[in-house]
Design an enzyme around this catalytic site. Structure first.
Site, PDB file in Angstrom:
ATOM      1  N   GLN A   1       0.616  -1.246   0.158  1.00 37.47           N
ATOM      2  CA  GLN A   1       0.001   0.098  -0.157  1.00 37.47           C
ATOM      3  C   GLN A   1       0.758   1.565   0.175  1.00 37.47           C
ATOM      4  O   GLN A   1       0.120   2.334  -0.021  1.00 37.47           O
ATOM      5  CB  GLN A   1      -0.850   0.094   1.178  1.00 37.47           C
ATOM      6  CG  GLN A   1      -1.742  -1.062   1.311  1.00 37.47           C
ATOM      7  CD  GLN A   1      -2.998  -1.163  -0.036  1.00 37.47           C
ATOM      8  OE1 GLN A   1      -3.206   0.131  -0.587  1.00 37.47           O
ATOM      9  NE2 GLN A   1      -3.897  -2.034  -0.159  1.00 37.47           N
TER      10      GLN A   1
ATOM     11  N   LYS B   1      -1.674  -2.643  -7.448  1.00 35.13           N
ATOM     12  CA  LYS B   1      -2.017  -1.497  -6.860  1.00 35.13           C
ATOM     13  C   LYS B   1      -1.285  -0.145  -7.351  1.00 35.13           C
ATOM     14  O   LYS B   1      -1.548   0.947  -6.946  1.00 35.13           O
ATOM     15  CB  LYS B   1      -1.644  -1.687  -5.328  1.00 35.13           C
ATOM     16  CG  LYS B   1      -2.573  -2.961  -4.751  1.00 35.13           C
ATOM     17  CD  LYS B   1      -2.256  -3.053  -3.356  1.00 35.13           C
ATOM     18  CE  LYS B   1      -2.599  -4.326  -2.862  1.00 35.13           C
ATOM     19  NZ  LYS B   1      -4.071  -4.846  -2.869  1.00 35.13           N
TER      20      LYS B   1
ATOM     21  N   CYS C   1      -8.701  -8.336   4.732  1.00 34.41           N
ATOM     22  CA  CYS C   1      -7.617  -9.411   4.918  1.00 34.41           C
ATOM     23  C   CYS C   1      -6.958  -8.846   6.074  1.00 34.41           C
ATOM     24  O   CYS C   1      -5.644  -8.961   6.097  1.00 34.41           O
ATOM     25  CB  CYS C   1      -6.677  -9.474   3.794  1.00 34.41           C
ATOM     26  SG  CYS C   1      -7.808 -10.207   2.526  1.00 34.41           S
TER      27      CYS C   1
HETATM   28  N1  C6P Z   1      -4.727  -5.772  -0.100  1.00 32.50           N
HETATM   29  C1  C6P Z   1      -6.811  -4.884  -0.167  1.00 32.50           C
HETATM   30  O1  C6P Z   1      -8.020  -4.827  -0.704  1.00 32.50           O
HETATM   31  P1  C6P Z   1      -1.476  -9.241  -3.379  1.00 32.50           P
HETATM   32  O2  C6P Z   1      -2.996  -9.730  -2.956  1.00 32.50           O
HETATM   33  O3  C6P Z   1      -0.430 -10.330  -2.836  1.00 32.50           O
HETATM   34  O4  C6P Z   1      -1.659  -8.235  -4.377  1.00 32.50           O
HETATM   35  O5  C6P Z   1      -1.383  -8.145  -2.004  1.00 32.50           O
HETATM   36  C2  C6P Z   1      -1.653  -8.673  -0.755  1.00 32.50           C
HETATM   37  C3  C6P Z   1      -1.474  -7.509   0.363  1.00 32.50           C
HETATM   38  C4  C6P Z   1      -0.210  -7.541   0.932  1.00 32.50           C
HETATM   39  N2  C6P Z   1      -0.216  -6.347   1.854  1.00 32.50           N
HETATM   40  C5  C6P Z   1      -0.983  -5.379   2.069  1.00 32.50           C
HETATM   41  C6  C6P Z   1      -0.841  -4.142   2.961  1.00 32.50           C
HETATM   42  C7  C6P Z   1      -2.120  -5.314   1.261  1.00 32.50           C
HETATM   43  O6  C6P Z   1      -2.902  -4.357   1.283  1.00 32.50           O
HETATM   44  C8  C6P Z   1      -2.295  -6.356   0.307  1.00 32.50           C
HETATM   45  C9  C6P Z   1      -3.393  -6.511  -0.464  1.00 32.50           C
HETATM   46  C10 C6P Z   1      -5.818  -5.615  -0.869  1.00 32.50           C
HETATM   47  O7  C6P Z   1      -6.399  -4.168   0.890  1.00 32.50           O
HETATM   48  C11 C6P Z   1      -6.688  -7.011  -1.185  1.00 32.50           C
HETATM   49  S1  C6P Z   1      -6.882  -7.938   0.072  1.00 32.50           S
END
Ligand code: C6P
Length: 406
Positions: free
Chosen positions: A202, A225, A363
């Site tokens: 993020q 992202k 999550c």
């Molecule tokens: N957060 C959210 O809606 P991936 O799924 O591997 O691209 O990213 C995982 C992930 C790891 N760390 C942080 C701080 C995140 O925010 C995320 C993904 C999304 O907040 C999808 S759950």
């Protein structure tokens, strides 16, 4: 001068309608929308370059390899890593954390060692460490957060000792928007001989990152992202650590020589990139980073701060609305509950007004537990959002109030 309306034109999806209303996309922390530059780069890759990388002597394979490795150089520059060999392509932040937990973790941890993570971590920076603890007998310790959603002052440092082997910390919380003092934590962790993995999923869309200045040992993020395609992400690791780590997965591209007697492994970064990679995704990630650099991370941060301040002001004036996450200096995320309304109902009514937000536990179930809520509604802003879109969010929230509370 930063002009949001100029940049909006670069995102084709932003001109679509949802339920007959203009799309107001405020779910950027889940995934951001893709600019023409990224869409065009993927299209160009498939139309003009498509071939497997590192394998062919033919022209297409060499051109695809050049594009792929060129994107690695772009990522290196973006993170200010010292060497291109320190940039490993993964499927995303999740796979990058799992790679470190599996490869570094299994070869470095023993029973009684301690791993520190914070209470605000995404499951991707909790569960791989729990799995590692199950295998090695290491112990997972949790740095507490306070009721603003900031790390309890001094707690991390107080918990670090000679048993601490790894600290896993998010730079920006996805559920709260809290920006953590990762540089201080890295210094403290190094003082007790621990390594630090920073979850930048993020952070990279909002602030400039310099892994050498931070001195972190590992840094992970997902492309999607950061306006890049899904299915591609990055693990940065210090070369001295990566050199000593065993491969995570076996297969093509990660080997130097294979016999049934003994297999030797390829050099960095390929040792950690088994199998045909997501070549188009890597090319798209390179284009996304160049695009973000052309907008300017300073412009992005300043505009998003304006949006968050404006939204927070309206949220504070909204009766029954509780902001979850009020740490000073937050980034771009407004998580909240509305008394008497389930967050999923908020999300559904907002969708009918064309406003896309995320509802649920994001999550980050331990964060929900901390604040004694099952779920929150979360609006997350990108630099292409406007103050008018923030107004649209609150107009739609008034509609929720009318339907459920009056
Ligand atoms: N957060 C959210 O809606 P991936 O799924 O591997 O691209 O990213 C995982 C992930 C790891 N760390 C942080 C701080 C995140 O925010 C995320 C993904 C999304 O907040 C999808 S759950």
């Amino acid at each position: 001068m930063f002009d949001v309306n100029v940049w909006r034109k670069e995102f084709p999806i932003l001109s679509r309608e949802v339920h007959g209303k203009p799309l107001v996309y405020l779910d950027n922390a889940a995934t951001s929308q893709k600019p023409n530059a990224v869409i065009a780069s993927e299209r160009h890759y498939y139309e003009a370059l498509n071939a497997n990388v590192h394998r062919g002597v033919h022209t297409l394979s060499q051109e695809a390899t050049d594009a792929f490795e060129g994107a690695r150089d772009t990522v290196r520059r973006f993170l200010n890593a010292a060497q291109r060999e320190e940039i490993i392509f993964t499927r995303g932040a999740t796979e990058a954390v799992n790679l470190v937990a599996h490869s570094w973790g299994r070869s470095n941890l023993k029973a009684g060692d301690e791993i520190l993570v914070s209470e605000m971590e995404h499951h991707a920076n909790i569960v791989p460490w729990q799995m590692l603890c199950e295998v090695t007998g290491a112990v997972l310790k949790v740095i507490p957060i306070d009721d603003r959603g900031a790390l309890v002052e001094g707690a991390a440092q107080a918990m670090m000792n000679s048993k601490t082997r790894l600290v896993g910390i998010t730079q920006v919380s996805n559920a709260l928007g809290t920006v953590n003092p990762v540089a201080d934590m890295i210094r403290a962790a190094h003082a007790v001989g621990a390594v630090v993995l920073v979850d930048g999923a993020q952070a990279v869309p909002h602030l400039a990152v310099d892994v050498q200045a931070l001195d972190c040992d590992f840094y992970v993020f997902s492309g999607h992202k950061l306006y890049a395609p899904t299915g591609i992400g990055v693990l940065y690791g210090k070369r001295e650590l990566l050199e000593k780590m065993p491969p995570y997965q076996g297969g093509g591209d990660m080997i130097a020589h294979v016999t049934f007697k003994k297999t030797t492994y390829n050099q960095l970064p390929y040792k950690f990139e088994a199998g045909t990679p997501h070549i188009a995704g890597v090319v798209g990630l390179g284009a996304a980073i160049e695009f973000v650099e052309s907008v300017g991370l300073d412009n992005i941060a300043a505009h998003e701060d304006r949006l968050l301040a404006y939204a927070t002001q309206q949220a504070e004036a909204f009766e029954g609305l509780r902001i979850i996450g009020t740490a000073p200096g937050k980034a771009s995320i407004l998580s909240f509950t509305l008394k008497g309304v389930h967050p999923h109902d908020i999300g559904t009514i907002l969708d009918s007004a064309g406003v896309a937000i995320r509802t649920g536990h994001h999550c980050a179930m331990p964060v929900m537990d901390h604040f004694s809520v099952m779920a929150t509604a979360r609006a997350s802003f990108a630099f292409y959002n406007t103050l008018e879109e923030v107004d649209a969010l609150f107009v739609a929230l008034r509609r929720v109030e009318e339907l459920f509370l009056k």
